[in-house]
Design a protein around this motif. Structure first.
Motif, PDB file in Angstrom:
ATOM      1  N   ILE A  61      34.898 -46.623 132.162  1.00 46.53           N
ATOM      2  CA  ILE A  61      35.045 -45.439 131.311  1.00 46.53           C
ATOM      3  C   ILE A  61      36.352 -45.721 130.183  1.00 46.53           C
ATOM      4  CG2 ILE A  61      35.956 -43.127 131.331  1.00 46.53           C
ATOM      5  CD1 ILE A  61      32.804 -43.370 132.073  1.00 46.53           C
ATOM      6  N   ARG A  62      37.442 -46.405 130.954  1.00 49.90           N
ATOM      7  CA  ARG A  62      38.369 -46.788 130.127  1.00 49.90           C
ATOM      8  C   ARG A  62      38.062 -47.801 128.862  1.00 49.90           C
ATOM      9  NH1 ARG A  62      44.066 -47.321 131.083  1.00 49.90           N
ATOM     10  NH2 ARG A  62      43.691 -45.282 132.241  1.00 49.90           N
ATOM     11  N   VAL A  63      37.141 -48.758 129.465  1.00 50.18           N
ATOM     12  CA  VAL A  63      36.699 -49.726 128.460  1.00 50.18           C
ATOM     13  C   VAL A  63      35.813 -48.796 127.408  1.00 50.18           C
ATOM     14  CG1 VAL A  63      35.449 -51.914 127.737  1.00 50.18           C
ATOM     15  CG2 VAL A  63      36.955 -51.575 129.930  1.00 50.18           C
ATOM     16  N   LEU A  64      34.824 -48.160 127.723  1.00 53.47           N
ATOM     17  CA  LEU A  64      33.998 -47.278 126.899  1.00 53.47           C
ATOM     18  C   LEU A  64      34.737 -46.604 125.987  1.00 53.47           C
ATOM     19  CD1 LEU A  64      30.990 -46.446 126.527  1.00 53.47           C
ATOM     20  CD2 LEU A  64      31.415 -44.488 128.126  1.00 53.47           C
ATOM     21  N   ASP A  65      35.886 -45.811 126.559  1.00 55.94           N
ATOM     22  CA  ASP A  65      36.486 -44.847 125.625  1.00 55.94           C
ATOM     23  C   ASP A  65      37.124 -45.711 124.469  1.00 55.94           C
ATOM     24  OD1 ASP A  65      35.849 -42.746 127.118  1.00 55.94           O
ATOM     25  OD2 ASP A  65      37.743 -42.275 127.862  1.00 55.94           O
ATOM     26  N   GLU A  66      37.787 -46.909 124.880  1.00 57.01           N
ATOM     27  CA  GLU A  66      38.451 -47.665 123.913  1.00 57.01           C
ATOM     28  C   GLU A  66      37.329 -48.249 122.612  1.00 57.01           C
ATOM     29  OE1 GLU A  66      38.882 -51.997 124.792  1.00 57.01           O
ATOM     30  OE2 GLU A  66      41.025 -51.413 125.321  1.00 57.01           O
ATOM     31  N   ARG A  67      36.292 -48.707 123.137  1.00 53.14           N
ATOM     32  CA  ARG A  67      35.353 -49.162 122.345  1.00 53.14           C
ATOM     33  C   ARG A  67      34.694 -48.011 121.198  1.00 53.14           C
ATOM     34  NH1 ARG A  67      34.735 -52.899 119.136  1.00 53.14           N
ATOM     35  NH2 ARG A  67      34.321 -50.916 117.856  1.00 53.14           N
ATOM     36  N   MET A  68      34.397 -46.914 122.142  1.00 51.97           N
ATOM     37  CA  MET A  68      33.836 -45.853 121.294  1.00 51.97           C
ATOM     38  C   MET A  68      34.499 -44.894 120.209  1.00 51.97           C
ATOM     39  SD  MET A  68      30.960 -46.845 121.976  1.00 51.97           S
ATOM     40  CE  MET A  68      30.214 -45.588 120.937  1.00 51.97           C
ATOM     41  N   LEU A  69      35.772 -44.971 120.734  1.00 51.33           N
ATOM     42  CA  LEU A  69      36.870 -44.430 119.789  1.00 51.33           C
ATOM     43  C   LEU A  69      37.003 -45.526 118.478  1.00 51.33           C
ATOM     44  CD1 LEU A  69      39.317 -42.157 119.047  1.00 51.33           C
ATOM     45  CD2 LEU A  69      40.716 -43.477 120.225  1.00 51.33           C
ATOM     46  N   ALA A  70      36.913 -46.738 118.680  1.00 52.31           N
ATOM     47  CA  ALA A  70      36.989 -47.540 117.477  1.00 52.31           C
ATOM     48  C   ALA A  70      35.880 -47.373 116.624  1.00 52.31           C
ATOM     49  CB  ALA A  70      37.111 -49.047 118.198  1.00 52.31           C
ATOM     50  N   ALA A  71      34.655 -47.294 117.284  1.00 53.35           N
ATOM     51  CA  ALA A  71      33.439 -47.079 116.930  1.00 53.35           C
ATOM     52  C   ALA A  71      33.320 -45.934 115.808  1.00 53.35           C
ATOM     53  CB  ALA A  71      32.247 -46.917 117.658  1.00 53.35           C
ATOM     54  N   GLN A  72      34.018 -44.907 116.254  1.00 52.46           N
ATOM     55  CA  GLN A  72      34.174 -43.517 115.551  1.00 52.46           C
ATOM     56  C   GLN A  72      35.125 -43.693 114.113  1.00 52.46           C
ATOM     57  OE1 GLN A  72      37.019 -41.318 114.721  1.00 52.46           O
ATOM     58  NE2 GLN A  72      35.699 -40.076 113.841  1.00 52.46           N
ATOM     59  N   ARG A  73      35.887 -44.673 114.424  1.00 49.52           N
ATOM     60  CA  ARG A  73      37.055 -44.867 113.328  1.00 49.52           C
ATOM     61  C   ARG A  73      36.245 -45.646 112.205  1.00 49.52           C
ATOM     62  NH1 ARG A  73      39.559 -40.808 115.018  1.00 49.52           N
ATOM     63  NH2 ARG A  73      41.597 -40.923 115.832  1.00 49.52           N
ATOM     64  N   GLN A  74      35.529 -46.534 112.763  1.00 57.39           N
ATOM     65  CA  GLN A  74      34.431 -47.200 111.813  1.00 57.39           C
ATOM     66  C   GLN A  74      33.427 -46.445 111.183  1.00 57.39           C
ATOM     67  OE1 GLN A  74      33.346 -50.296 114.734  1.00 57.39           O
ATOM     68  NE2 GLN A  74      35.247 -51.366 114.526  1.00 57.39           N
ATOM     69  N   GLY A  75      33.301 -45.121 111.524  1.00 57.50           N
ATOM     70  CA  GLY A  75      32.216 -44.470 110.935  1.00 57.50           C
ATOM     71  C   GLY A  75      30.871 -44.615 111.722  1.00 57.50           C
ATOM     72  N   ARG A  76      30.708 -45.268 112.875  1.00 58.20           N
ATOM     73  CA  ARG A  76      29.423 -45.489 113.345  1.00 58.20           C
ATOM     74  C   ARG A  76      28.934 -44.490 114.214  1.00 58.20           C
ATOM     75  NH1 ARG A  76      30.734 -51.756 115.264  1.00 58.20           N
ATOM     76  NH2 ARG A  76      28.571 -52.135 115.360  1.00 58.20           N
ATOM     77  N   ILE A  77      29.858 -43.560 114.856  1.00 56.20           N
ATOM     78  CA  ILE A  77      29.647 -42.204 115.261  1.00 56.20           C
ATOM     79  C   ILE A  77      30.379 -41.281 114.842  1.00 56.20           C
ATOM     80  CG2 ILE A  77      28.646 -43.405 117.468  1.00 56.20           C
ATOM     81  CD1 ILE A  77      31.356 -42.477 118.999  1.00 56.20           C
TER      82      ILE A  77
END
Length: 394
Positions: A61-77
């Motif tokens: 979950i820690r790694v998922l949160d890190e990656r998906m917050l970055a994805a949001q900042r990139q406009g992917r989600i």
């Protein structure tokens, strides 16, 4: 004296107040920051496989949160919410449950979902709202749900799941099931009317539900000391006539033990229990929030020393159940796997537009069908504005 009001009557002959701070509920702590046990504390009886599953879930979950917050900042989600600092609270509590106990979450309990077996692909499909998403693309990101693993689909409005949990647990009792319901919510949601209605209903009707309050210090930007002046949330349960526990939410051993105890009591007595978890929200409220506007970096750094994963890792290493070098390799592997799954999920097609009205009724009613037909006509009229959907209408 007869007592039709169901209140304890102790007679006094001079008027006196009962102070608001008369009840002080202690906080259960087992694991120190250095991975050692507090003096006099006893670790719960955990086998190696369960202990490592709990740890692996927190790390995932820690790694998922890190990656998906970055994805949001990139406009992917479009949106994301981390549970940074609260991994032990959700994973430790889920580990103490039976697989058929119902979980009613708020929106920061992805650890409980993962512990139950939600796959990486299922996480990604929901976050990208693609055609493989169990919710058919109709929920915003992090609003997970899975009937197969007894995880009720999340709703955005605060507190709605609290009275629902009371009703579901009451039905479990009536059906003679040896299962309970756990209901997660934040201390901010405890200011909603549904909180009071739900707790009172559970207490009066003796529903075997565990109310799990994540008191993480802030309701978005409002600190706890501006939300209420009482001794946290746990004392409110006592006012409704139910058992209460307060636990260090960054201590996974304490959370596990408290939840196991609460579950045993709920099933043995058909009575609700409230657990208040105290764990600081290290991240922002959501990807739409900037916590620098209401709290200092110094405050965040102070609480960062109370990291639940580091604490538990040290305990596992001390027991000889975890190797530090292997652990680092696992984290790197997870980062790669999550990024690969993200790249796959974002290329999967979106659900068919007909799913906007499916599942509302057994058969779509004429009014809904007309709205769908009107929408399709609008998209056909302006295909350039809907390039992805326009070609998938029939």
């Amino acid at each position: 004296m007869t007592n039709p009001n169901n209140a304890t009557i102790t007679t006094v002959h001079t008027a006196e107040f009962t102070a608001g701070d008369a009840l002080k509920i202690p906080t259960l702590r087992i694991l120190r920051d250095d991975g050692s046990l507090y003096e006099g504390a006893v670790a719960p009886d955990l086998d190696k496989a369960t202990a490592l599953k709990m740890y692996d879930t927190m790390v995932f979950i820690r790694v998922l949160d890190e990656r998906m917050l970055a994805a949001q900042r990139q406009g992917r989600i479009s949106f994301y919410m981390q549970c940074l600092g609260e991994e032990a609270a959700t994973v430790g509590s889920a580990a103490a449950l039976d697989d058929k106990d119902m979980i009613m979450a708020q929106y920061r309990e992805q650890g409980a979902l993962r512990y139950r077996g939600f796959t990486l692909e299922q996480f990604m499909n929901q976050l990208f709202s693609n055609e493989k998403d169990l919710g058919k693309g109709r929920q915003m990101p992090v609003h997970y749900g899975s009937k197969d693993i007894y995880y009720m689909t999340i709703s955005s409005p605060l507190g709605t799941q609290i009275p629902q949990a009371s009703g579901y647990a009451y039905a479990q009792k009536l059906r003679g099931l040896n299962n309970t319901t756990i209901c997660y919510f934040g201390e901010g949601a405890a200011s909603e009317g549904d909180f009071h209605a739900g707790l009172n209903m559970a207490a009066v009707h003796k529903a075997p539900v565990i109310f799990f309050c994540r008191n993480n210090g802030y309701a978005i930007s409002t600190p706890a000391n501006e939300q209420f002046v009482g001794d946290g949330i746990a004392c409110r349960a006592v006012g409704y006539g139910m058992k209460a526990l307060r636990v260090d939410g960054a201590d996974i051993l304490a959370v596990y033990q408290a939840t196991k105890m609460a579950r045993e009591h709920a099933l043995a007595t058909n009575e609700p229990v409230l657990i208040e978890s105290i764990a600081y929200r290290l991240g922002a409220h959501s990807s739409s929030d900037d916590p620098s506007g209401y709290r200092s970096k110094e405050e965040e750094e102070k609480w960062r020393q109370n990291d639940p994963i580091s604490r538990y890792r040290l305990w596992l290493i001390e027991k000889g159940w975890l190797n530090d070098a292997d652990d680092k390799a696992t984290i790197e592997t997870l980062r790669t796997e999550i990024l690969d799954a993200l790249k796959v999920a974002e290329k999967v097609a979106k659900p068919g537009i007909e799913h906007l009205i499916s599942d509302v009724y057994a058969e779509p009613i004429p009014a809904l069908q007309q709205q769908l037909d009107d929408l399709k006509a609008h998209i056909r009229k302006y295909p350039d504005a809907y390039p992805v959907t326009a070609g998938r209408l029939d």
